[in-house]
Structure formats: C-alpha cells, structure tokens
Motif scaffolding. Structure first.
Motif, PDB file in Angstrom:
ATOM      1  N   LEU A  30       0.831  -1.209   0.000  1.00 32.57           N
ATOM      2  CA  LEU A  30       0.000   0.000   0.000  1.00 32.57           C
ATOM      3  C   LEU A  30       0.864   1.256   0.000  1.00 32.57           C
ATOM      4  O   LEU A  30       0.564   2.221  -0.715  1.00 32.57           O
ATOM      5  CB  LEU A  30      -0.953   0.009   1.196  1.00 32.57           C
ATOM      6  CG  LEU A  30      -2.022  -1.084   1.191  1.00 32.57           C
ATOM      7  CD1 LEU A  30      -2.865  -1.000   2.457  1.00 32.57           C
ATOM      8  CD2 LEU A  30      -2.892  -1.034  -0.051  1.00 32.57           C
ATOM      9  N   ARG A  31       1.950   1.264   0.775  1.00 32.39           N
ATOM     10  CA  ARG A  31       2.861   2.415   0.783  1.00 32.39           C
ATOM     11  C   ARG A  31       3.474   2.618  -0.602  1.00 32.39           C
ATOM     12  O   ARG A  31       3.597   3.738  -1.084  1.00 32.39           O
ATOM     13  CB  ARG A  31       3.977   2.243   1.821  1.00 32.39           C
ATOM     14  CG  ARG A  31       3.551   2.289   3.277  1.00 32.39           C
ATOM     15  CD  ARG A  31       2.931   3.567   3.707  1.00 32.39           C
ATOM     16  NE  ARG A  31       1.664   3.823   4.178  1.00 32.39           N
ATOM     17  CZ  ARG A  31       0.469   3.227   4.224  1.00 32.39           C
ATOM     18  NH1 ARG A  31       0.232   2.244   3.833  1.00 32.39           N
ATOM     19  NH2 ARG A  31      -0.610   3.613   4.655  1.00 32.39           N
ATOM     20  N   GLU A  32       3.878   1.507  -1.223  1.00 34.55           N
ATOM     21  CA  GLU A  32       4.458   1.590  -2.565  1.00 34.55           C
ATOM     22  C   GLU A  32       3.469   2.202  -3.555  1.00 34.55           C
ATOM     23  O   GLU A  32       3.852   3.028  -4.393  1.00 34.55           O
ATOM     24  CB  GLU A  32       4.872   0.193  -3.057  1.00 34.55           C
ATOM     25  CG  GLU A  32       6.051  -0.390  -2.328  1.00 34.55           C
ATOM     26  CD  GLU A  32       6.276  -1.870  -2.633  1.00 34.55           C
ATOM     27  OE1 GLU A  32       5.606  -2.423  -3.555  1.00 34.55           O
ATOM     28  OE2 GLU A  32       7.101  -2.485  -1.940  1.00 34.55           O
ATOM     29  N   ILE A  33       2.215   1.814  -3.463  1.00 36.88           N
ATOM     30  CA  ILE A  33       1.183   2.371  -4.350  1.00 36.88           C
ATOM     31  C   ILE A  33       1.026   3.859  -4.096  1.00 36.88           C
ATOM     32  O   ILE A  33       0.953   4.656  -5.046  1.00 36.88           O
ATOM     33  CB  ILE A  33      -0.159   1.626  -4.162  1.00 36.88           C
ATOM     34  CG1 ILE A  33      -0.045   0.181  -4.654  1.00 36.88           C
ATOM     35  CG2 ILE A  33      -1.298   2.367  -4.877  1.00 36.88           C
ATOM     36  CD1 ILE A  33      -1.201  -0.719  -4.221  1.00 36.88           C
ATOM     37  N   GLU A  34       0.969   4.258  -2.842  1.00 41.15           N
ATOM     38  CA  GLU A  34       0.836   5.689  -2.525  1.00 41.15           C
ATOM     39  C   GLU A  34       1.992   6.485  -3.117  1.00 41.15           C
ATOM     40  O   GLU A  34       1.789   7.538  -3.726  1.00 41.15           O
ATOM     41  CB  GLU A  34       0.808   5.894  -1.007  1.00 41.15           C
ATOM     42  CG  GLU A  34      -0.457   5.429  -0.343  1.00 41.15           C
ATOM     43  CD  GLU A  34      -0.398   5.556   1.166  1.00 41.15           C
ATOM     44  OE1 GLU A  34      -1.475   5.640   1.779  1.00 41.15           O
ATOM     45  OE2 GLU A  34       0.713   5.583   1.750  1.00 41.15           O
ATOM     46  N   TYR A  35       3.214   5.992  -2.950  1.00 43.02           N
ATOM     47  CA  TYR A  35       4.397   6.693  -3.482  1.00 43.02           C
ATOM     48  C   TYR A  35       4.386   6.716  -5.012  1.00 43.02           C
ATOM     49  O   TYR A  35       4.718   7.727  -5.626  1.00 43.02           O
ATOM     50  CB  TYR A  35       5.688   6.051  -2.983  1.00 43.02           C
ATOM     51  CG  TYR A  35       5.852   6.086  -1.474  1.00 43.02           C
ATOM     52  CD1 TYR A  35       5.342   7.132  -0.706  1.00 43.02           C
ATOM     53  CD2 TYR A  35       6.502   5.067  -0.813  1.00 43.02           C
ATOM     54  CE1 TYR A  35       5.478   7.152   0.672  1.00 43.02           C
ATOM     55  CE2 TYR A  35       6.652   5.080   0.567  1.00 43.02           C
ATOM     56  CZ  TYR A  35       6.140   6.128   1.305  1.00 43.02           C
ATOM     57  OH  TYR A  35       6.289   6.135   2.662  1.00 43.02           O
ATOM     58  N   LYS A  36       3.997   5.610  -5.606  1.00 39.42           N
ATOM     59  CA  LYS A  36       3.923   5.520  -7.066  1.00 39.42           C
ATOM     60  C   LYS A  36       3.015   6.599  -7.638  1.00 39.42           C
ATOM     61  O   LYS A  36       3.284   7.137  -8.710  1.00 39.42           O
ATOM     62  CB  LYS A  36       3.403   4.131  -7.451  1.00 39.42           C
ATOM     63  CG  LYS A  36       3.169   3.924  -8.927  1.00 39.42           C
ATOM     64  CD  LYS A  36       2.632   2.515  -9.179  1.00 39.42           C
ATOM     65  CE  LYS A  36       2.270   2.272 -10.612  1.00 39.42           C
ATOM     66  NZ  LYS A  36       1.733   0.911 -10.817  1.00 39.42           N
ATOM     67  N   TRP A  37       1.932   6.931  -6.913  1.00 41.55           N
ATOM     68  CA  TRP A  37       0.953   7.882  -7.421  1.00 41.55           C
ATOM     69  C   TRP A  37       1.072   9.260  -6.792  1.00 41.55           C
ATOM     70  O   TRP A  37       0.116  10.020  -6.746  1.00 41.55           O
ATOM     71  CB  TRP A  37      -0.459   7.308  -7.307  1.00 41.55           C
ATOM     72  CG  TRP A  37      -0.598   6.137  -8.204  1.00 41.55           C
ATOM     73  CD1 TRP A  37      -0.571   4.818  -7.869  1.00 41.55           C
ATOM     74  CD2 TRP A  37      -0.714   6.180  -9.619  1.00 41.55           C
ATOM     75  NE1 TRP A  37      -0.661   4.036  -8.998  1.00 41.55           N
ATOM     76  CE2 TRP A  37      -0.751   4.845 -10.083  1.00 41.55           C
ATOM     77  CE3 TRP A  37      -0.774   7.218 -10.568  1.00 41.55           C
ATOM     78  CZ2 TRP A  37      -0.861   4.526 -11.434  1.00 41.55           C
ATOM     79  CZ3 TRP A  37      -0.892   6.889 -11.902  1.00 41.55           C
ATOM     80  CH2 TRP A  37      -0.930   5.565 -12.323  1.00 41.55           C
TER      81      TRP A  37
END
Length: 169
Positions: A70-77
C-alpha cells in the motif's frame, strides 16, 4: 486467504485516483467489493474536499506485505515519503481491518478511525454492516448507528458513481 478492508482517501484529481486505487488493489487480492464514494471536508486542515470509500478483498499477502504494498502504491501515485498527517493526498490507503487481526503497533488494527471518522465507518457499514469488529464485539452497524450524524459527509452523485464504475469495468 484473509479478508482485508482498505480505507481510501483522495482530494487531488479525485476521480482519477479513486479509479487508480481500485485498479491497484485488484493486483493485491480477489473478490473486491467497493463501497459507495463519499465526499467530505478535510479534517485538521483547510483544502479541497476528499473522496473517501472502502474496498474489501481477499488476499494471500501477510499484514506486513500488504502494508508495504500500500505504501508503494501511494508513493507511485505521488505521495511524498515525508507526507504529514494533515495535507492534500493523491492517494491515502489505510488498512482498516485485516481478518481477525488485533494490533496496537503499526498498522493499528482494527484501525481506530472506525470509531472516529464517519468517512471510514459509513463506507464500511455499506459493505459489511453485520461484521463484528475484532476485539470489540460490536458490529460495524452498531458503531455507525451510535455515531453523531455528520453533515459534511455527502454521497457522490449517482451519475458520477455510474461513470466511475463504467470506467472500472
């Protein structure tokens, strides 16, 4: 498989990021169910209104793996790694419930936001009103019905939701 519920918030390019959240969470599990989307005022700071909703799904990921993804997704976007609590968000993805897991450490489970914020409780109620909160014993419906009504929590237009769902499928 564990049933996870993710609270989603966005107030930057809201329709786009709501759709992205769904698409990204599809990669983390199966049997996704999506609550209605609610619009509400930001809490703790002055800015544009948020879209908030909850997605439930079954996953093989561990709690730590899901949290990291979830953190990776937040950073990606577009979320900044040093993002503060009270600021605008492209995507804010929080684990609200994770099976029967109870934890006082990060991530806190069940997430205390269930008891504090209607923008978390109402979408969860829409999905699973009879779900018993681990360690609490009350259902989501009991918690929701005990909350004070909030005028700032508004369902997003039915036409907008139809458009949103059409784009998803």
């Amino acid at each position: 498989m564990i049933k996870a519920y993710i609270g989603i918030g966005t107030n930057i390019d809201r329709e786009r990021h709501a759709k992205i959240a769904y698409q990204e969470l599809q990669q983390l599990g199966s049997d996704l169910c999506v609550s209605p989307i609610y619009e509400c005022e930001p809490i703790g700071f002055s800015s544009s209104r948020f879209y908030n909703f909850v997605i439930g799904f079954s996953t093989h990921l561990s709690l730590n793996e899901l949290s990291d993804r979830l953190r990776e997704i937040e950073y990606k976007w577009g979320r900044e790694e040093d993002a503060q609590k009270y600021q605008d968000r492209t995507l804010d993805l929080d684990i609200v419930l994770f099976g029967e897991c109870i934890s006082q450490q990060k991530p806190e489970l069940p997430r205390s936001d269930i008891y504090k914020y209607p923008f978390v409780t109402k979408p969860l109620y829409d999905l699973e009103p009879h779900l018993v909160i681990p360690g609490d014993g009350r259902t989501i419906a009991e918690v929701w019905l005990a909350m004070q009504p909030i005028d700032s929590l508004k369902p997003v237009s039915f036409l907008l939701i139809l458009s949103y769902l059409h784009e998803l499928f």
